[in-house]
Design a protein around this motif. Sequence first.
Motif, PDB file in Angstrom:
ATOM      1  N   GLY A  58      37.352  19.785  -1.430  1.00  0.00           N
ATOM      2  CA  GLY A  58      36.466  20.896  -1.445  1.00  0.00           C
ATOM      3  C   GLY A  58      35.202  21.168  -1.371  1.00  0.00           C
ATOM      4  O   GLY A  58      34.117  20.118  -2.160  1.00  0.00           O
ATOM      5  N   GLY A  62      32.979  25.394  -3.039  1.00  0.00           N
ATOM      6  CA  GLY A  62      33.076  26.674  -3.509  1.00  0.00           C
ATOM      7  C   GLY A  62      31.714  26.776  -4.339  1.00  0.00           C
ATOM      8  O   GLY A  62      30.708  26.073  -4.305  1.00  0.00           O
ATOM      9  N   GLY A  78      42.951  27.646  -2.505  1.00  0.00           N
ATOM     10  CA  GLY A  78      42.089  28.573  -3.026  1.00  0.00           C
ATOM     11  C   GLY A  78      42.372  30.060  -3.500  1.00  0.00           C
ATOM     12  O   GLY A  78      42.615  30.025  -3.562  1.00  0.00           O
ATOM     13  N   TYR A 132      36.397  29.675  -3.912  1.00  0.00           N
ATOM     14  CA  TYR A 132      36.366  28.108  -3.435  1.00  0.00           C
ATOM     15  C   TYR A 132      37.482  27.964  -2.569  1.00  0.00           C
ATOM     16  O   TYR A 132      39.277  28.883  -2.464  1.00  0.00           O
ATOM     17  CB  TYR A 132      36.959  27.717  -5.173  1.00  0.00           C
ATOM     18  CG  TYR A 132      38.154  27.465  -5.114  1.00  0.00           C
ATOM     19  CD1 TYR A 132      39.134  26.609  -5.208  1.00  0.00           C
ATOM     20  CD2 TYR A 132      38.517  27.760  -6.773  1.00  0.00           C
ATOM     21  CE1 TYR A 132      40.201  26.231  -5.621  1.00  0.00           C
ATOM     22  CE2 TYR A 132      39.680  28.439  -6.605  1.00  0.00           C
ATOM     23  CZ  TYR A 132      40.419  27.296  -5.934  1.00  0.00           C
ATOM     24  OH  TYR A 132      42.358  27.044  -7.217  1.00  0.00           O
ATOM     25  N   ALA A 133      38.180  27.017  -2.163  1.00  0.00           N
ATOM     26  CA  ALA A 133      38.738  26.281  -1.480  1.00  0.00           C
ATOM     27  C   ALA A 133      39.207  24.402  -1.425  1.00  0.00           C
ATOM     28  O   ALA A 133      37.777  24.158  -1.594  1.00  0.00           O
ATOM     29  CB  ALA A 133      39.159  26.298  -0.121  1.00  0.00           C
TER      30      ALA A 133
END
Length: 287
Positions: free
Chosen positions: A246, A248, A191, A176-177
């Motif tokens: 975000g 992910g 992330g 993820y980020a």
Amino acid sequence: MRLNPPVNKLRSAHLGPVLALLVAPLALGCVSEVGHEDEGALDEPVGEAQAAVGWWSYGWGCSGSCELNLGSDTDRTCFLSGVWGKLGASSQASVRVTRSGGQWTLYVDSASGQNLGANAVCVNTVENRTGQYTWTWGPGDGLPTSMGFGTSSRRCFLTQVTSNGAFKYNNWITDYARVLKDVSGEWFLEGASTTGVDTPVTATVKAICVDVPQNYGAWQWIAGNNHRIDPLANDSIGGVVCGMTGLGGPFTSNSWTDGVWLEYNSTTLDWEQHTVNNKTAWSQCVR
């Protein structure tokens, strides 16, 4: 709505309660990023953060490289509001919203002819707008990037996600980020990515911050093996807009309808988040 490549989605322009629909012209060709921004530096302040923002939304995708002009950078700030298709390929793939030559542009570069697309939104404020901050994952990388403190009206959103083997695995917790603000008020871009059959896995994610005075909520929605649609903020008063903070999970499907994206529902006046097949997205709504 998704169309076969190249994809050209309707764009919405909102100024207060007024709605206009614009059809984007077809734009195909090789993509190259010209020019660079100062990393995290503040723009020269222009105008003021408004009580109700005007906004525009866009969608663009292709099997290859393509770009879409999002307008002048003097009166708006643009960022991502969705990613769909095969971002998590074994070779490099990228979606990015960038500033160059006084213009905002949405670029899509897919891997090996795979389907890839992105949504973007622009808001009509540039108050205390920053340059783009960068977080990278790879050998020797991965530490969070500080984006500073800013004012109480600061909001930060993703502008670029570039993957080379990242965003391929079902566990979004380790792939993820996102941007986040800690309890001290400092913003970070951070992330993680899973090292698997493709080594080394690398990823580059960028984000931008701008002052928008009213916070209309933040969410994280997570999908199982399904396509879920969840409500975000309601725009019955006008001027509410949502962006992506975000994402992910596995972006491995060569499909226009597999990803995460934010859409405005003109019937219910709700912003909605679409989350598909074991992915997640964080979103922030402002006015």
